[in-house]
Design an enzyme around this catalytic site. Structure first.
Site, PDB file in Angstrom:
ATOM      1  CG  ASP A 331      21.962  12.367  79.723  1.00 16.35           C
ATOM      2  OD1 ASP A 331      20.906  11.773  79.394  1.00 16.35           O
ATOM      3  OD2 ASP A 331      23.078  12.063  79.260  1.00 16.35           O
ATOM      4  CD  GLU A 332      25.287  15.199  77.637  1.00 17.55           C
ATOM      5  OE1 GLU A 332      26.423  15.665  77.672  1.00 17.55           O
ATOM      6  OE2 GLU A 332      25.044  14.056  77.192  1.00 17.55           O
TER       7      GLU A 332
HETATM    8  C1  ACM Z   1      26.161  12.096  80.892  1.00 22.89           C
HETATM    9  O1  ACM Z   1      27.387  11.921  80.988  1.00 22.89           O
HETATM   10  N1  ACM Z   1      25.643  12.721  79.850  1.00 22.89           N
HETATM   11  C2  ACM Z   1      25.249  11.594  81.909  1.00 22.89           C
END
Ligand code: ACM
Length: 517
Positions: A331-332
């Site tokens: 993620d991110e």
């Molecule tokens: C997330 O909330 N960055 C998975």
């Protein structure tokens, strides 16, 4: 009459008079009105009444080693709540006066299905597997505790009848972020105990992030010697040794909860980048980080040492994780160029498979070339999700605006964040995973998971007050068929569970949405 005498008894404590006038006290609930959570698939009440004093032994049919451990835990539960010893009666032929636990392979095709029968002189819990029987015993335990809290300890009876039950989803998870703040083995075990009451069966451990590396990796010791030594706000952090981790895995397994380890890659890696200079493209270690912003860190995708690191970490953790999944984050990763991200993920996913784990990751993985069996965790609204999601991929629903336990209940909640909106109890309960994400095929959804990110969460009471009671509703969404779930009925049942939590000394958010008993 009997009920009346019982009342007098509680007020005046004329024990003997009450006992002789009323040998079998009325149960405080009729079985199909008992406030059980998750609501079972089918509850048929009878007019039989089971005084707990009538039960003196426990016998098991078809026992294996796991069943023996469960039986022992149940004997301890019974002693604590009824002050009575249950004799182990493995060979008894007759179930009268006993709780019979029976594994019957032909009982149901469903792994976790069970049947609980309460008659006037016996209790039977049957399942296809030890896991099914365990879920059934949890229902029985909840019935005992709820009855005791309403009726007092003495003269306790259970209502007769039959519960047949099975879950809707095979994955009913919670996630704990131990990277932003670290939590002790004892805290994690306590959370596991509470989750098991409500039939949660996966605990996903977010073990690394910018603020901390929380698991010993023997081939890269500085990860914990350096990266494990702080947390959000600058506290001292901490980490699990591999022995600690194994202890947690075993404790969870005894409660039929599978641990899912997550190492977040290639972003959210500042703790690793601060521990080892060579993981950085410029060869310089970063500073340890104690803030809460995200998206600024990345492993150096072009260096071969990065893949040695990733493989060592995945190998060492896989060796002590018997569960099927290895979560690689994803993620991110805002500072990893997309083509680098995809290249990194292709190699990392192959490593996960090499160690015989099913890869799991946050939905951003979809831009990479992912193996078909990869489990994708949906967490945020995104235009492309349902368009680009491979039709065969399995999806775990963890929508920030419905599942994130770190979202504040309302504007007055002291802890938590609100970037995905407020999440009051009703909103957290009153939705259906099948319809939340447009265009997903129902066969793709394997279940749901409630993450608890810990930017603002510092101790067990903080965990508890954010998780409870929302995680209870989440557990019911995962277990109970959507056609049986109604908010008003749930809110009524939940109103009895505040007492249950208080009896366990667990803090919860006493929202006025619920008419707490
Ligand atoms: C997330 O909330 N960055 C998975």
């Amino acid at each position: 009459m009997c009920h009346f005498i019982k009342k007098i008894f509680f007020v005046t404590a004329f024990t003997l008079i009450a006992m002789s006038a009323c040998n079998t006290p009325e149960p405080v609930y009729v079985l199909d009105k008992a406030p059980l959570i998750p609501l079972p698939s089918s509850v048929v009440a009878s007019d039989e009444v089971m005084p707990l004093g009538a039960i003196g032994s426990i016998r098991t049919i078809g026992a294996d080693e796991r069943l023996n451990a469960i039986t022992q835990n149940f004997i301890n539960f019974w002693k604590k709540h009824t002050q009575q010893d249950l004799l182990d009666a493995v060979d008894a032929i007759d179930g009268d006066g006993a709780i019979t636990i029976e594994i019957d392979k032909s009982f149901s095709p469903e792994q976790e299905a069970y049947k609980l029968e309460i008659a006037s002189d016996k209790i039977t819990v049957k399942g296809k597997t030890t896991e099914g029987v365990f879920r059934g015993l949890k229902t029985l335990e909840q019935l005992v505790v709820l009855s005791k809290l309403r009726g007092g300890t003495l003269f306790l009876s259970l209502p007769g009848g039959e519960i047949t039950d099975q879950p809707t989803y095979g994955y009913r998870g919670a996630m704990l972020d131990v990277a932003r703040h670290f939590f002790s083995v004892a805290d994690v075990k306590r959370y596991i105990d509470l989750l098991s009451i409500y039939k949660i069966n996966f605990l996903h451990f977010h073990l690394s992030d910018d603020q901390g590396w929380r698991i010993e990796i023997k081939s890269w010791p500085q990860l914990t010697e350096i990266g494990g030594q702080t947390e959000v706000g600058g506290g001292e952090g901490g980490f699990y040794t591999q022995e600690d981790f194994k202890e947690i895995v075993k404790y969870a397994a005894d409660r039929f909860i599978t641990i899912v380890p997550e190492i977040d890659l290639p972003g959210h890696t500042n703790a690793a980048l601060a521990s080892y200079a060579e993981l950085n493209c410029n060869g310089k270690a970063t500073e340890l980080y104690t803030g809460i912003e995200v998206g600024f860190s990345t492993l150096c995708v072009d260096k071969e040492v990065t893949y040695t690191f990733v493989e060592d970490v995945i190998r060492e953790i896989s060796e002590i994780s018997p569960g099927p999944y290895f979560h690689i984050g994803g993620d991110e990763s805002h500072v990893t160029p997309e083509k680098d991200f995809n290249r990194f993920m292709s190699r990392t996913l192959a490593i996960v498979k090499k160690y015989n784990k099913t890869p799991m990751g946050w939905y951003e993985l979809i831009t990479a070339d992912i193996p078909e069996e990869t489990l994708l965790q949906y967490w945020a609204k995104t235009e492309d999700f349902s368009k680009v999601i491979p039709k065969k991929s399995k999806i775990l629903i963890s929508a920030a605006s419905y599942n994130y336990l770190d979202m504040k209940y309302d504007s007055l909640t002291p802890l938590g964040l609100s970037w995905a909106g407020y999440l009051p109890i009703k909103k957290a309960y009153d939705w259906d995973p099948l319809t939340l994400v447009p265009d997903l095929d129902s066969t793709q959804i394997i279940g749901l998971e409630a993450p608890l990110w810990t930017e603002t969460i510092e101790d067990f009471d903080d965990i508890a007050v954010m998780a409870f009671p929302r995680i209870i509703g989440h557990a019911e969404i995962g277990w109970t068929n959507a056609t049986l779930r109604k908010w008003e009925d749930y809110a009524h049942r939940l109103s009895f569970h505040g007492q249950l939590l208080e009896a366990l000394d667990v803090k919860y958010h006493p929202a006025t949405e619920i008419d707490w008993k």
